[in-house]
Design a protein around this motif. Structure first.
Motif, PDB file in Angstrom:
ATOM      1  N   GLY A 152      -7.036   6.745   1.284  1.00  0.00           N
ATOM      2  CA  GLY A 152      -7.674   7.946   0.761  1.00  0.00           C
ATOM      3  C   GLY A 152      -8.017   7.758  -0.702  1.00  0.00           C
ATOM      4  O   GLY A 152      -7.924   6.657  -1.262  1.00  0.00           O
ATOM      5  N   SER A 153      -8.384   8.839  -1.334  1.00  0.00           N
ATOM      6  CA  SER A 153      -8.822   8.752  -2.728  1.00  0.00           C
ATOM      7  C   SER A 153      -7.696   8.319  -3.670  1.00  0.00           C
ATOM      8  O   SER A 153      -7.929   7.569  -4.614  1.00  0.00           O
ATOM      9  N   ALA A 154      -6.453   8.748  -3.411  1.00  0.00           N
ATOM     10  CA  ALA A 154      -5.339   8.376  -4.302  1.00  0.00           C
ATOM     11  C   ALA A 154      -5.062   6.875  -4.215  1.00  0.00           C
ATOM     12  O   ALA A 154      -4.906   6.199  -5.247  1.00  0.00           O
ATOM     13  N   ARG A 155      -5.011   6.338  -3.013  1.00  0.00           N
ATOM     14  CA  ARG A 155      -4.760   4.901  -2.866  1.00  0.00           C
ATOM     15  C   ARG A 155      -5.946   4.097  -3.390  1.00  0.00           C
ATOM     16  O   ARG A 155      -5.767   3.032  -3.994  1.00  0.00           O
ATOM     17  N   LYS A 156      -7.156   4.586  -3.153  1.00  0.00           N
ATOM     18  CA  LYS A 156      -8.346   3.903  -3.664  1.00  0.00           C
ATOM     19  C   LYS A 156      -8.290   3.830  -5.191  1.00  0.00           C
ATOM     20  O   LYS A 156      -8.515   2.776  -5.790  1.00  0.00           O
TER      21      LYS A 156
ATOM     22  N   ALA B 241       1.314   3.396  -4.616  1.00  0.00           N
ATOM     23  CA  ALA B 241       0.791   3.976  -3.372  1.00  0.00           C
ATOM     24  C   ALA B 241       0.631   2.986  -2.225  1.00  0.00           C
ATOM     25  O   ALA B 241      -0.071   3.266  -1.280  1.00  0.00           O
ATOM     26  N   LEU B 242       1.213   1.793  -2.325  1.00  0.00           N
ATOM     27  CA  LEU B 242       1.095   0.827  -1.240  1.00  0.00           C
ATOM     28  C   LEU B 242       2.473   0.422  -0.726  1.00  0.00           C
ATOM     29  O   LEU B 242       3.361   0.093  -1.497  1.00  0.00           O
ATOM     30  N   ASN B 243       2.607   0.406   0.573  1.00  0.00           N
ATOM     31  CA  ASN B 243       3.786  -0.186   1.177  1.00  0.00           C
ATOM     32  C   ASN B 243       3.315  -1.456   1.884  1.00  0.00           C
ATOM     33  O   ASN B 243       2.120  -1.768   1.902  1.00  0.00           O
TER      34      ASN B 243
END
Length: 172
Positions: A122-126, A153-155
């Motif tokens: 989504g926009s936050a991870r992007k 924001a990444l696992n």
């Protein structure tokens, strides 16, 4: 005329309702555009709708428009006729609407990114990926270990999904 409310004891008469189809379609352009519109009408089986086109002259000067109607010779209206002003305003409004739509599409296409195509991003991870790597191209070129090292924001599963997207043909 459209009634503000139906007559007492019933519904509005069919003759008072807005028509199902127009009486006239005016195409912006010359003979070629008129012929294309005529062919589309024929393919769709549209009958009983008059077609006309309006084209600026070779010098592209408003007020010297030529009108085309199937089966008739092209003609011009006198430069100061109110009907000509009306058709010019219709055309100019259609142009304004089209340009606004085209600008909005270009703007939307300009901000597109391959990251938008990855499921679960989504926009936050992007935003986090772009902040960490600098560009979508750099994200695409990153190794799995580099993606997994990014704590924002990444696992591991998301990092693998991003890596697979770009390295298994999804993003190229």
């Amino acid at each position: 005329m459209v009634r503000a409310s139906p007559p007492a004891g019933g519904e509005a008469r069919a003759t008072d309702a807005f028509p199902d189809r127009p009486d006239l379609v005016v195409v912006d352009g010359g003979r070629g555009q008129l012929e294309a519109a005529r062919q589309v009408f024929a393919e769709l089986g549209v009958e009983g709708v008059a077609l006309a086109s309006i084209a600026k002259g070779p010098d592209r000067n408003a007020g010297r428009e030529t009108f085309f109607i199937p089966g008739r010779e092209p003609f011009k209206l006198a430069p100061r006729r109110s009907a000509l002003f009306f058709v010019q305003r219709l055309r100019d409004e259609a142009h304004r609407f089209r340009h606004r739509h085209a600008r909005a599409r270009r703007k939307k296409d300009f901000v597109k990114s391959p990251l938008d195509e990855i499921p679960g991003i989504g926009s936050a991870r992007k935003r986090a990926l772009l902040h960490a790597f600098g560009s979508a191209k750099d994200v695409a070129n990153a190794g799995l270990a580099d993606l997994e090292k990014n704590p924002r924001a990444l696992n591991a599963a998301t990092a693998k999904r991003i890596y697979d997207f770009f390295h298994e043909g999804g993003g190229r």
